[in-house]
Design an enzyme around this catalytic site. Structure first.
Site, PDB file in Angstrom:
ATOM      1  N   ARG A 180     -10.885  -9.032 -45.649  1.00  0.00           N
ATOM      2  CA  ARG A 180     -10.695 -10.205 -46.502  1.00  0.00           C
ATOM      3  C   ARG A 180     -11.939 -11.089 -46.439  1.00  0.00           C
ATOM      4  O   ARG A 180     -12.370 -11.639 -47.466  1.00  0.00           O
ATOM      5  CB  ARG A 180      -9.450 -10.994 -46.079  1.00  0.00           C
ATOM      6  CG  ARG A 180      -8.147 -10.256 -46.341  1.00  0.00           C
ATOM      7  CD  ARG A 180      -6.944 -11.111 -46.010  1.00  0.00           C
ATOM      8  NE  ARG A 180      -6.799 -12.232 -46.935  1.00  0.00           N
ATOM      9  CZ  ARG A 180      -5.977 -13.254 -46.752  1.00  0.00           C
ATOM     10  NH1 ARG A 180      -5.240 -13.324 -45.641  1.00  0.00           N
ATOM     11  NH2 ARG A 180      -5.905 -14.229 -47.636  1.00  0.00           N
ATOM     12  N   CYS A 238      -8.596 -19.927 -41.855  1.00  0.00           N
ATOM     13  CA  CYS A 238      -7.984 -18.617 -42.072  1.00  0.00           C
ATOM     14  C   CYS A 238      -7.542 -18.561 -43.523  1.00  0.00           C
ATOM     15  O   CYS A 238      -8.269 -19.008 -44.406  1.00  0.00           O
ATOM     16  CB  CYS A 238      -6.822 -18.408 -41.104  1.00  0.00           C
ATOM     17  SG  CYS A 238      -5.545 -19.680 -41.215  1.00  0.00           S
TER      18      CYS A 238
END
Length: 283
Positions: A180, A238
């Site tokens: 990611r 995050c």
């Protein structure tokens, strides 16, 4: 004071004269569910069995605000958060231990919020409920109302602009999975990639196969290799400020203070004017 507690230590504390308040914060990311699979129900898991005396805390409703431009798990309304903590019996003068199903992310979110709003003694059960070997309880306790009043801290929290600046002047760690970070996949947010200058530091590399944190010395070595040493200011983000809280906790175990960008990638990527970097290079 250590930021984590072992199951054996917790059992001893619960049997003592001044047992901690217990928060059960079981939660799972609901994205990418298989067709027809029901979403995880933390309240049902709690009802099926929890550590005796624990009170269930709903991460989505009580540890986060409504999803929107500020991200999927923005800061909660402090009145809602404070009421949830008092319902669980939280007071400023009594230790608190949070646990979840074993991943540690949700418990760390409760730990971070309580610390940021002024509670002096909060720990996370290392390894979560999976590490607990004692009896479980199905009845719901009714603790005496607590008196905790959350007061936001002057430090510890980053917004988008502060995170961008920290990526240039200090160390900004990206706690998401490496794919990611690199922008190879993005199952949830508008676009893949990372904040320019952020360093990839997947949260799952802070724990062993049993879900428990690596030894403090090993964690310190890992973060030093990532640049988080020598007095540099450190921040973490995050996807939505949940697994990032777990990385802040890992840094605390290693003896390193760090700030959290709660909006994280879900907020950053929702604004098309903000730059996005892809690939393994931070910039």
């Amino acid at each position: 004071m250590n930021a984590i507690i072992s199951a054996d230590e917790l059992a001893s504390d619960l049997a003592g004269q001044h047992p901690p308040v217990l928060l059960d914060v079981r939660w799972q990311l609901s994205a990418a569910k298989a067709a027809g699979e029901p979403p995880f129900d933390g309240r049902a898991a709690y009802a099926a069995g929890h550590i005796p005396g624990a009170v269930y805390i709903d991460l989505d409703a009580e540890l986060a605000g409504t999803a929107g431009d500020r991200g999927r798990h923005p800061l909660p309304d402090l009145e809602v958060f404070g009421a949830a903590m008092r319902r669980a019996g939280v007071t400023a003068g009594r230790p608190v231990v949070a646990y979840d199903g074993g991943q540690g992310w949700a418990a760390a979110r409760a730990w971070w919020l309580l610390r940021w709003t002024g509670h002096p003694d909060v720990r996370v059960l290392d390894g979560g409920l999976a590490a607990w070997e004692g009896a479980l309880q199905t009845s719901v306790p009714t603790p005496a109302e607590g008196d905790f009043e959350p007061v936001p801290g002057a430090t510890g929290l980053l917004d988008a602009d502060a995170a961008a600046a920290l990526a240039r002047t200090g160390v900004l760690l990206d706690a998401r999975a490496g794919e990611r970070y690199r922008g190879e996949v993005e199952p949830i947010d508008r676009v893949g990639g990372h904040i320019p200058g952020a360093v990839s530091a997947p949260t799952n590399e802070n724990v062993g196969s049993d879900g428990r944190f690596l030894p403090a010395e090993q964690l310190a070595g890992r973060f030093k290799a990532l640049g988080a040493a020598g007095g540099s200011q450190v921040g973490v983000y995050c996807g939505s400020g949940v697994s990032g809280a777990h990385e802040v906790l890992a840094l605390a175990v290693a003896g390193i203070e760090a700030d959290l960008y709660v909006g994280s990638w879900s907020e950053w990527s929702s604004d098309p004017t903000r730059p996005v970097a892809v690939g393994p290079d931070p910039r």
